[in-house]
Design a protein around this motif. Structure first.
Motif, PDB file in Angstrom:
ATOM      1  N   ASP A  73       0.848  -1.181   0.111  1.00 26.14           N
ATOM      2  CA  ASP A  73       0.101  -0.096   0.035  1.00 26.14           C
ATOM      3  C   ASP A  73       0.949   1.385  -0.004  1.00 26.14           C
ATOM      4  OD1 ASP A  73      -2.204  -1.754   0.229  1.00 26.14           O
ATOM      5  OD2 ASP A  73      -2.570  -1.465   2.272  1.00 26.14           O
ATOM      6  N   ILE A  74       1.966   0.999   0.458  1.00 24.40           N
ATOM      7  CA  ILE A  74       2.757   2.432   0.815  1.00 24.40           C
ATOM      8  C   ILE A  74       3.764   2.634  -0.529  1.00 24.40           C
ATOM      9  CG2 ILE A  74       4.938   3.290   2.114  1.00 24.40           C
ATOM     10  CD1 ILE A  74       4.136   1.749   4.512  1.00 24.40           C
ATOM     11  N   VAL A  75       4.108   1.572  -1.190  1.00 30.27           N
ATOM     12  CA  VAL A  75       4.731   1.821  -2.568  1.00 30.27           C
ATOM     13  C   VAL A  75       3.742   2.329  -3.484  1.00 30.27           C
ATOM     14  CG1 VAL A  75       6.922   0.628  -1.893  1.00 30.27           C
ATOM     15  CG2 VAL A  75       4.870  -0.594  -3.190  1.00 30.27           C
ATOM     16  N   HIS A  76       2.567   1.773  -3.535  1.00 33.51           N
ATOM     17  CA  HIS A  76       1.531   1.999  -4.430  1.00 33.51           C
ATOM     18  C   HIS A  76       1.087   3.319  -4.253  1.00 33.51           C
ATOM     19  CE1 HIS A  76       0.997  -2.517  -5.068  1.00 33.51           C
ATOM     20  NE2 HIS A  76       1.877  -2.074  -5.933  1.00 33.51           N
ATOM     21  N   SER A  77       0.983   4.006  -3.072  1.00 30.88           N
ATOM     22  CA  SER A  77       0.468   5.254  -2.861  1.00 30.88           C
ATOM     23  C   SER A  77       1.374   6.572  -2.864  1.00 30.88           C
ATOM     24  CB  SER A  77      -0.328   5.404  -1.502  1.00 30.88           C
ATOM     25  OG  SER A  77       0.486   5.007  -0.546  1.00 30.88           O
ATOM     26  N   ARG A  78       2.682   6.359  -2.835  1.00 31.36           N
ATOM     27  CA  ARG A  78       3.568   7.308  -2.688  1.00 31.36           C
ATOM     28  C   ARG A  78       4.106   7.590  -4.081  1.00 31.36           C
ATOM     29  NH1 ARG A  78       9.149   7.417  -3.047  1.00 31.36           N
ATOM     30  NH2 ARG A  78      10.133   9.070  -2.440  1.00 31.36           N
ATOM     31  N   LYS A  79       4.389   8.842  -4.291  1.00 26.70           N
ATOM     32  CA  LYS A  79       4.805   9.485  -5.653  1.00 26.70           C
ATOM     33  C   LYS A  79       6.003   9.747  -5.701  1.00 26.70           C
ATOM     34  CE  LYS A  79       0.659   9.310  -7.416  1.00 26.70           C
ATOM     35  NZ  LYS A  79       0.241   8.012  -7.435  1.00 26.70           N
ATOM     36  N   LYS A  80       6.974   9.157  -6.821  1.00 24.95           N
ATOM     37  CA  LYS A  80       8.400   9.506  -7.095  1.00 24.95           C
ATOM     38  C   LYS A  80       8.847  10.966  -6.545  1.00 24.95           C
ATOM     39  CE  LYS A  80      12.333   9.025 -10.237  1.00 24.95           C
ATOM     40  NZ  LYS A  80      12.942  10.158  -9.983  1.00 24.95           N
ATOM     41  N   SER A  81       8.053  11.929  -6.818  1.00 23.44           N
ATOM     42  CA  SER A  81       8.505  13.449  -6.472  1.00 23.44           C
ATOM     43  C   SER A  81       8.317  13.538  -5.045  1.00 23.44           C
ATOM     44  CB  SER A  81       7.468  14.236  -7.312  1.00 23.44           C
ATOM     45  OG  SER A  81       6.017  13.918  -7.180  1.00 23.44           O
ATOM     46  N   GLU A  82       7.593  12.864  -4.556  1.00 21.44           N
ATOM     47  CA  GLU A  82       7.547  13.127  -2.859  1.00 21.44           C
ATOM     48  C   GLU A  82       8.948  12.475  -2.177  1.00 21.44           C
ATOM     49  OE1 GLU A  82       3.158  12.647  -1.799  1.00 21.44           O
ATOM     50  OE2 GLU A  82       3.759  11.066  -2.822  1.00 21.44           O
ATOM     51  N   LYS A  83       9.392  13.259  -1.283  1.00 21.86           N
ATOM     52  CA  LYS A  83      10.522  12.814  -0.520  1.00 21.86           C
ATOM     53  C   LYS A  83       9.667  11.844   0.733  1.00 21.86           C
ATOM     54  CE  LYS A  83      13.921  16.084  -1.448  1.00 21.86           C
ATOM     55  NZ  LYS A  83      14.709  15.348  -2.562  1.00 21.86           N
ATOM     56  N   TRP A  84      10.554  10.713   0.957  1.00 19.94           N
ATOM     57  CA  TRP A  84      10.004   9.866   2.082  1.00 19.94           C
ATOM     58  C   TRP A  84       9.864  10.457   3.435  1.00 19.94           C
ATOM     59  CZ3 TRP A  84       8.294   5.288   1.734  1.00 19.94           C
ATOM     60  CH2 TRP A  84       8.835   4.458   0.317  1.00 19.94           C
ATOM     61  N   LYS A  85      10.647  11.448   3.827  1.00 22.66           N
ATOM     62  CA  LYS A  85      10.328  11.693   5.158  1.00 22.66           C
ATOM     63  C   LYS A  85       9.127  12.614   5.459  1.00 22.66           C
ATOM     64  CE  LYS A  85      15.187  10.981   6.853  1.00 22.66           C
ATOM     65  NZ  LYS A  85      15.965  11.786   7.250  1.00 22.66           N
ATOM     66  N   PRO A  86       8.897  13.773   4.491  1.00 23.81           N
ATOM     67  CA  PRO A  86       7.827  14.367   4.547  1.00 23.81           C
ATOM     68  C   PRO A  86       6.553  13.657   4.177  1.00 23.81           C
ATOM     69  CG  PRO A  86       9.450  15.836   3.358  1.00 23.81           C
ATOM     70  CD  PRO A  86       9.903  14.225   3.615  1.00 23.81           C
ATOM     71  N   TRP A  87       6.655  12.474   3.255  1.00 26.56           N
ATOM     72  CA  TRP A  87       5.408  11.828   2.785  1.00 26.56           C
ATOM     73  C   TRP A  87       5.015  11.129   4.158  1.00 26.56           C
ATOM     74  CZ3 TRP A  87       4.536   6.735   3.044  1.00 26.56           C
ATOM     75  CH2 TRP A  87       3.023   6.334   2.453  1.00 26.56           C
ATOM     76  N   ALA A  88       5.984  10.478   4.596  1.00 18.70           N
ATOM     77  CA  ALA A  88       5.633   9.690   5.942  1.00 18.70           C
ATOM     78  C   ALA A  88       5.133  10.253   7.415  1.00 18.70           C
ATOM     79  CB  ALA A  88       6.753   8.669   6.593  1.00 18.70           C
ATOM     80  N   GLU A  89       5.460  11.760   7.206  1.00 18.45           N
ATOM     81  CA  GLU A  89       4.977  12.523   8.280  1.00 18.45           C
ATOM     82  C   GLU A  89       3.457  12.915   8.018  1.00 18.45           C
ATOM     83  OE1 GLU A  89       6.262  16.260  10.903  1.00 18.45           O
ATOM     84  OE2 GLU A  89       7.041  16.383   8.957  1.00 18.45           O
ATOM     85  N   ARG A  90       3.098  13.253   6.668  1.00 20.58           N
ATOM     86  CA  ARG A  90       1.893  13.683   6.205  1.00 20.58           C
ATOM     87  C   ARG A  90       1.023  12.676   6.238  1.00 20.58           C
ATOM     88  NH1 ARG A  90      -0.198  13.689   1.405  1.00 20.58           N
ATOM     89  NH2 ARG A  90       1.709  13.207   0.323  1.00 20.58           N
ATOM     90  N   VAL A  91       1.162  11.521   5.513  1.00 15.34           N
ATOM     91  CA  VAL A  91       0.299  10.453   5.410  1.00 15.34           C
ATOM     92  C   VAL A  91       0.193   9.567   6.643  1.00 15.34           C
ATOM     93  CG1 VAL A  91       0.043   8.342   3.852  1.00 15.34           C
ATOM     94  CG2 VAL A  91       0.532  10.831   3.066  1.00 15.34           C
ATOM     95  N   LEU A  92       1.653   9.221   7.252  1.00 21.24           N
ATOM     96  CA  LEU A  92       1.444   7.939   8.157  1.00 21.24           C
ATOM     97  C   LEU A  92       1.507   8.471   9.498  1.00 21.24           C
ATOM     98  CD1 LEU A  92       3.659   5.576   6.300  1.00 21.24           C
ATOM     99  CD2 LEU A  92       1.034   5.643   6.394  1.00 21.24           C
ATOM    100  N   HIS A  93       1.884   9.944   9.938  1.00 21.62           N
ATOM    101  CA  HIS A  93       2.051  10.454  11.104  1.00 21.62           C
ATOM    102  C   HIS A  93       3.331  10.102  11.882  1.00 21.62           C
ATOM    103  CE1 HIS A  93      -1.885  12.321  10.052  1.00 21.62           C
ATOM    104  NE2 HIS A  93      -2.486  11.136   9.978  1.00 21.62           N
ATOM    105  N   VAL A  94       4.343   9.641  10.909  1.00 22.51           N
ATOM    106  CA  VAL A  94       5.789   9.612  11.630  1.00 22.51           C
ATOM    107  C   VAL A  94       6.448  10.445  11.435  1.00 22.51           C
ATOM    108  CG1 VAL A  94       7.732   7.911  10.962  1.00 22.51           C
ATOM    109  CG2 VAL A  94       5.226   7.030  10.959  1.00 22.51           C
ATOM    110  N   SER A  95       7.068  10.819  12.782  1.00 19.28           N
ATOM    111  CA  SER A  95       8.082  11.947  12.971  1.00 19.28           C
ATOM    112  C   SER A  95       9.276  11.593  12.081  1.00 19.28           C
ATOM    113  CB  SER A  95       8.434  12.255  14.060  1.00 19.28           C
ATOM    114  OG  SER A  95       9.404  11.497  14.744  1.00 19.28           O
ATOM    115  N   PRO A  96       9.693  12.810  11.338  1.00 16.32           N
ATOM    116  CA  PRO A  96      11.114  12.608  10.671  1.00 16.32           C
ATOM    117  C   PRO A  96      12.269  11.989  11.428  1.00 16.32           C
ATOM    118  CG  PRO A  96      10.023  14.629  10.224  1.00 16.32           C
ATOM    119  CD  PRO A  96       9.516  14.278  11.383  1.00 16.32           C
ATOM    120  N   GLU A  97      12.173  12.329  12.720  1.00 16.57           N
ATOM    121  CA  GLU A  97      13.375  11.945  13.598  1.00 16.57           C
ATOM    122  C   GLU A  97      13.290  10.324  13.887  1.00 16.57           C
ATOM    123  OE1 GLU A  97      11.216  14.643  14.435  1.00 16.57           O
ATOM    124  OE2 GLU A  97      12.867  16.072  13.767  1.00 16.57           O
TER     125      GLU A  97
END
Length: 115
Positions: A73-97
């Motif tokens: 689900d993660i790889v199918h929903s994330r776009k190449k143009s999005e950086k991993w940390k901001p995407w994870a924070e925005r979509v999954l609520h995971v802090s970059p740290e």
């Protein structure tokens, strides 16, 4: 064999086609993902066959381990143009740290440790 024949003839005799090589290479990559990071080789192979790179699968599986959203689900929903940390924070609520710490904990064991 090589003493008597050119490389093209050897490849033909061995049945080495681009398709055979591609299948073996994808299987090798899937097995490395399983050995290094724990994702099932079959799951990894499916995603590799879809065209996703190793590091996407690795990071998606890492996120799955910490928040339960499936790697697929993660790889199918994330776009190449999005950086991993901001995407994870925005979509999954995971802090970059936290994400950075998780990545550091699961570094490729064949690489030298960062100081």
């Amino acid at each position: 064999m090589r003493k008597d024949d050119p490389w093209g003839v050897i490849k033909k005799k061995l049945g080495l086609t681009a398709a055979v090589y591609e299948k073996a290479y994808l299987l090798h990559r899937a097995e490395r993902l399983e050995r290094f990071y724990g994702i099932s080789a079959q799951r990894a192979l499916t995603l590799l066959e879809e065209g996703y790179p190793n590091h996407w699968i690795r990071l998606a599986y890492l996120l799955e381990q910490h928040n339960g959203v499936k790697t697929e689900d993660i790889v199918h929903s994330r776009k190449k143009s999005e950086k991993w940390k901001p995407w994870a924070e925005r979509v999954l609520h995971v802090s970059p740290e936290d994400f950075t710490a998780w990545i550091a904990e699961t570094r490729n064991p064949s690489l030298a440790r960062k100081k």
